[in-house]
Write a protein that holds these residues in place. Structure first.
Motif, short mmCIF file in Angstrom:
data_model
loop_
_atom_site.label_atom_id
_atom_site.label_comp_id
_atom_site.label_asym_id
_atom_site.label_seq_id
_atom_site.Cartn_x
_atom_site.Cartn_y
_atom_site.Cartn_z
N LYS A 3 0.82 -1.22 0.00
CA LYS A 3 0.00 0.00 0.00
C LYS A 3 0.86 1.28 0.00
O LYS A 3 2.08 1.22 0.20
N TYR A 13 -12.53 -2.20 -3.33
CA TYR A 13 -13.02 -2.26 -1.95
C TYR A 13 -14.55 -2.12 -1.87
O TYR A 13 -15.07 -1.76 -0.81
N HIS A 23 -16.73 -2.97 1.09
CA HIS A 23 -16.72 -2.12 2.29
C HIS A 23 -17.44 -0.79 2.08
O HIS A 23 -17.32 0.11 2.92
N PHE A 62 -15.43 3.90 7.22
CA PHE A 62 -14.06 4.23 6.82
C PHE A 62 -13.84 4.16 5.32
O PHE A 62 -12.72 4.34 4.84
N GLU A 74 -12.19 7.27 3.50
CA GLU A 74 -10.81 7.39 3.97
C GLU A 74 -9.92 6.30 3.34
O GLU A 74 -8.78 6.55 2.93
N LEU A 75 -10.48 5.11 3.24
CA LEU A 75 -9.75 3.96 2.67
C LEU A 75 -9.43 4.21 1.20
O LEU A 75 -8.29 4.02 0.75
N ARG A 126 -2.18 -14.41 4.59
CA ARG A 126 -2.91 -13.75 5.69
C ARG A 126 -2.12 -13.90 7.00
O ARG A 126 -2.05 -12.97 7.80
N THR A 174 -5.45 -7.11 10.82
CA THR A 174 -5.74 -5.81 10.20
C THR A 174 -5.22 -4.66 11.06
O THR A 174 -4.62 -3.71 10.55
N ARG A 224 2.51 -6.63 9.29
CA ARG A 224 1.80 -5.49 9.90
C ARG A 224 2.37 -5.15 11.28
O ARG A 224 2.45 -3.97 11.64
N ILE A 254 -4.39 1.04 11.76
CA ILE A 254 -5.38 0.13 11.17
C ILE A 254 -5.71 0.53 9.73
O ILE A 254 -5.97 -0.33 8.89
N GLY A 255 -5.68 1.80 9.44
CA GLY A 255 -5.99 2.26 8.07
C GLY A 255 -4.77 2.15 7.16
O GLY A 255 -4.88 1.66 6.03
N ASN A 310 -2.05 0.20 6.80
CA ASN A 310 -1.52 -1.06 7.33
C ASN A 310 -0.69 -1.85 6.33
O ASN A 310 -0.60 -3.08 6.41
P1 DAT Z 1 -7.89 -6.73 5.74
O1 DAT Z 1 -7.10 -5.70 4.96
O2 DAT Z 1 -7.12 -7.27 6.90
O3 DAT Z 1 -8.49 -7.81 4.87
P2 DAT Z 1 -10.59 -5.62 5.93
O4 DAT Z 1 -10.88 -6.36 4.66
O5 DAT Z 1 -11.51 -5.82 7.08
O6 DAT Z 1 -9.10 -5.94 6.43
O7 DAT Z 1 -10.55 -4.05 5.63
C1 DAT Z 1 -9.95 -3.56 4.45
C2 DAT Z 1 -9.11 -2.35 4.79
O8 DAT Z 1 -9.94 -1.31 5.29
C3 DAT Z 1 -8.08 -2.57 5.91
O9 DAT Z 1 -6.89 -3.16 5.45
C4 DAT Z 1 -7.87 -1.17 6.40
C5 DAT Z 1 -9.26 -0.56 6.29
N1 DAT Z 1 -9.99 -0.68 7.55
C6 DAT Z 1 -10.59 -1.78 8.05
N2 DAT Z 1 -11.16 -1.56 9.24
C7 DAT Z 1 -10.90 -0.24 9.51
C8 DAT Z 1 -11.22 0.63 10.58
N3 DAT Z 1 -11.92 0.21 11.64
N4 DAT Z 1 -10.79 1.91 10.50
C9 DAT Z 1 -10.10 2.37 9.44
N5 DAT Z 1 -9.76 1.60 8.37
C10 DAT Z 1 -10.16 0.31 8.42
#
Ligand code: DAT
Ligand code: MG
Length: 140
Positions: free
Chosen positions: A11, A51, A54, A59, A62-63, A87, A93, A104, A111-112, A114
């Motif tokens: 990323k 994405y 989501h 988020f 922001e993501l 994984r 995450t 990580r 968390i964002g 990562n």
């Molecule tokens: P992963 O990347 O471990 O598969 P995910 O699919 O649940 O995790 O989420 C995708 C991405 O979104 C994650 O890498 C970072 C962001 N994200 C997830 N949960 C978040 C949160 N609570 N606050 C901010 N960003 C978040």
């Protein structure tokens, strides 16, 4: 366990800090082979599609903004049980919950931000690989 392929993204926080090589070393040390790799700038459309699962999450905006904030390295990784193995190598995450030695835990900023993405299942791996690579770009 069969030989699988999974999709990975290094990323923008990783390209920004020039640690893509350090992350690739952890990937290769785990026995995963990088069979395709390119450095790109994701478009907003690509990030939103990638994405989409989501899109209702608080988020999401922001993501997407983060994923287009700088270059990323998209990859296909191959190996025995590659999806679950990557994984494991990535860690949780939230880096504060990630196990010692994981990408990580070692490198993620938050968390964002990562550092890495990895597919979560065989079906998503197939879709994600196809979003960024054509068959002839993957050399196993
Ligand atoms: P992963 O990347 O471990 O598969 P995910 O699919 O649940 O995790 O989420 C995708 C991405 O979104 C994650 O890498 C970072 C962001 N994200 C997830 N949960 C978040 C949160 N609570 N606050 C901010 N960003 C978040
Ligand atoms: Mg995920």
């Amino acid at each position: 366990m069969a030989i699988e392929r999974t999709f990975s993204i290094l990323k923008p926080d990783a390209t920004e800090r020039n640690i893509t090589g350090a992350i690739n070393a952890l990937i290769e040390k785990a026995g995963l082979r990088i069979v395709a790799q390119k450095r790109i700038r994701m478009t907003r459309d690509q990030a939103e599609t990638f994405y989409a699962v989501h899109k209702e999450r608080p988020f999401f905006g922001e993501l997407v903004d983060f994923m287009i904030s700088g270059p990323v390295v998209v990859q296909v990784l191959e190996g025995e049980g590659a999806i679950a193995k990557y994984r494991d190598v990535m860690g949780a995450t939230d880096p504060s919950k990630a196990a010692d030695g994981t990408i990580r835990k070692l490198h993620a900023k938050s968390i964002g931000e990562n550092s890495v993405h990895g597919s979560d299942a065989a079906e998503t791996a197939k879709i994600e690989i196809a979003q960024f690579f054509s068959g002839n770009e993957i050399v196993g």
